[in-house]
Design a protein around this motif. Structure first.
Motif, PDB file in Angstrom:
ATOM      1  N   ILE A 293       3.081  -8.028 -22.087  1.00 53.98           N
ATOM      2  CA  ILE A 293       4.319  -8.802 -22.170  1.00 53.98           C
ATOM      3  C   ILE A 293       5.501  -7.897 -21.873  1.00 53.98           C
ATOM      4  CG2 ILE A 293       4.494  -8.447 -24.685  1.00 53.98           C
ATOM      5  CD1 ILE A 293       5.685 -11.326 -24.837  1.00 53.98           C
TER       6      ILE A 293
ATOM      7  N   GLU B   3      10.537 -11.134 -21.505  1.00 53.15           N
ATOM      8  CA  GLU B   3       9.812 -12.300 -22.013  1.00 53.15           C
ATOM      9  C   GLU B   3       9.864 -12.357 -23.542  1.00 53.15           C
ATOM     10  OE1 GLU B   3       5.343 -14.252 -22.267  1.00 53.15           O
ATOM     11  OE2 GLU B   3       5.681 -12.670 -20.792  1.00 53.15           O
TER      12      GLU B   3
ATOM     13  N   ARG C  69      11.655 -15.264 -25.872  1.00 52.86           N
ATOM     14  CA  ARG C  69      10.895 -16.030 -26.864  1.00 52.86           C
ATOM     15  C   ARG C  69      11.503 -15.902 -28.256  1.00 52.86           C
ATOM     16  NH1 ARG C  69       4.740 -14.740 -26.154  1.00 52.86           N
ATOM     17  NH2 ARG C  69       4.717 -16.006 -28.034  1.00 52.86           N
TER      18      ARG C  69
END
Length: 97
Positions: free
Chosen positions: A4, A8, A12
């Motif tokens: 990841i 990202e 989130r």
């Protein structure tokens, strides 16, 4: 599972998601700065597996300072049967970048 990116993860977290984050750095590093999550230093991981047992098939994001120790943690967890472990690319250095 793909690793990841910091982008990202930040997106989130900004949306209010609460992924399981495991910080595998040493105590002093964690005290200095952390992004939350569970603190299990890499050397303690084999002894603390029971803390993660309920999350064998959940997404687990591991991170360290630069991504090297968390890559080891990811490999170890995968060997233990964890199916969805992702390494934070660049670690806390990239997160702060």
């Amino acid at each position: 599972m793909n690793d990841i990116t910091v982008t990202e993860l930040k997106e989130r977290l900004a949306k209010g998601e609460k992924p399981l984050i495991v910080d595998v750095r040493e105590d002093w590093e964690y005290q200095e700065q952390n992004i939350g999550g569970l603190h299990i230093p890499l050397g303690s991981l084999p002894d603390k597996l029971d803390e993660l047992e309920d999350h064998k098939n959940d997404e687990i994001i591991v991170h360290c300072r630069s991504g090297a120790r968390s890559a080891s943690a990811k490999a170890f967890l995968q060997q233990q049967g964890f199916t969805n472990v992702r390494n934070l690319v660049g670690g806390i250095l990239a997160y702060n970048g």
